[in-house]
Scaffold this active site. Structure first.
Site, PDB file in Angstrom:
ATOM      1  N   GLU A 148     -15.669  32.074 -69.459  1.00  0.00           N
ATOM      2  CA  GLU A 148     -16.446  31.042 -68.766  1.00  0.00           C
ATOM      3  C   GLU A 148     -17.741  30.693 -69.497  1.00  0.00           C
ATOM      4  O   GLU A 148     -18.082  29.508 -69.631  1.00  0.00           O
ATOM      5  CB  GLU A 148     -16.759  31.483 -67.333  1.00  0.00           C
ATOM      6  N   LEU A 149     -18.479  31.681 -69.944  1.00  0.00           N
ATOM      7  CA  LEU A 149     -19.783  31.415 -70.556  1.00  0.00           C
ATOM      8  C   LEU A 149     -19.633  30.565 -71.811  1.00  0.00           C
ATOM      9  O   LEU A 149     -20.426  29.636 -72.039  1.00  0.00           O
ATOM     10  CB  LEU A 149     -20.479  32.739 -70.875  1.00  0.00           C
TER      11      LEU A 149
END
Length: 263
Positions: A148-149
């Site tokens: 996600e990051l």
């Protein structure tokens, strides 16, 4: 032998993204969009809610599996883009996030014992779905990742973060999220993300080995014990802010979209 239809669901033709079949007290729910890596869409969340909300007390074990090569490649980024096209403030993403939280909570709180059967890749939302289950067995070739990051997103889907910290520990989770690196089944076993690792061809036998003793347990004692385990686990999450996951995801994605648009 043809499995009986689920109560409340005339047949699994109404399920667009799942294949659900039942053999006696065992219900198998298979993510069934293999050509898309079983990516999680709103349609899949709706299907999962339809099945999980249909809580037949005769179902004692619920198996969550994925069709094809991979368990689940995570959320459908194309659908994220569509949501932003229709509402740049992230309204659609917010609605989707609420559904995701409901699905994961339904897996955790389901009166049946839930077993995740994991093969191939389990990424992001796919890892969240598996982690919401009581028991998790993976193929020795399975891999996991929290990307996600790197995609500009917070780790805010379905209440994943508090569950992951509770199971694997804050230090390990911090490293996995910040680096976004892939990790294999043996590392997942060491982190208690998986509780058992077997060759892929032995996955069904491993699931059966868990299901058989569960089915012999008295149903009332099993339900109460599962409720106690969930309550005690939840009590260790001193500040579970994952109820804000949909708002956080919508806000970050909307801001990212706005920044890219004005460049």
């Amino acid at each position: 032998m043809t499995a009986p239809p689920l109560s409340g669901l005339p047949d699994d033709r109404i399920l667009k993204t799942l294949r659900a079949h039942r053999q006696g007290p065992v219900l198998t729910v298979e993510l069934n969009v293999p050509e898309q890596g079983n990516a999680v869409t709103d349609a899949m969340l709706d299907d999962l809610l339809a099945v999980l909300d249909d809580q037949d007390p005769a179902v004692r074990v619920l198996i969550l599996a994925g069709a094809g090569q991979d368990f689940c490649l995570g959320g459908d980024r194309g659908e994220f883009a569509e949501h932003l096209t229709h509402d740049a403030t992230g309204g659609g993403i917010r609605v989707s996030g609420v559904k995701a939280r409901r699905v994961c909570d339904a897996l955790t709180s389901h009166p049946a014992v839930t077993i995740a059967r994991v093969q191939g890749k389990a990424i992001g939302a796919g890892l969240a779905l598996a982690l919401a289950c009581d028991l998790r067995v993976g193929a020795d070739t399975a891999t996991f990742r929290l990307p996600e990051l790197a995609l500009g997103l917070p780790t805010a889907w379905g209440g994943l973060l508090p569950r992951l910290i509770s199971e694997a520990g804050a230090a390990s989770v911090r490293e996995l999220i910040l680096t976004g690196r892939a990790f294999d089944a043996q590392e997942a076993l060491g982190l208690s993300i998986l509780q058992r690792v077997v060759p892929e061809e032995a996955l069904d036998d491993a699931v059966d080995a868990w299901a058989r003793p569960v089915l012999r347990r008295p149903a009332p004692a099993l339900r109460v014990t599962k409720t106690l385990l969930n309550s005690l686990t939840a009590s260790t999450r001193l500040a579970d802010a994952s109820v804000l996951d949909p708002e956080l995801m919508a806000a970050v994605v909307s801001e990212l979209h706005h920044t890219r648009t004005i460049r």
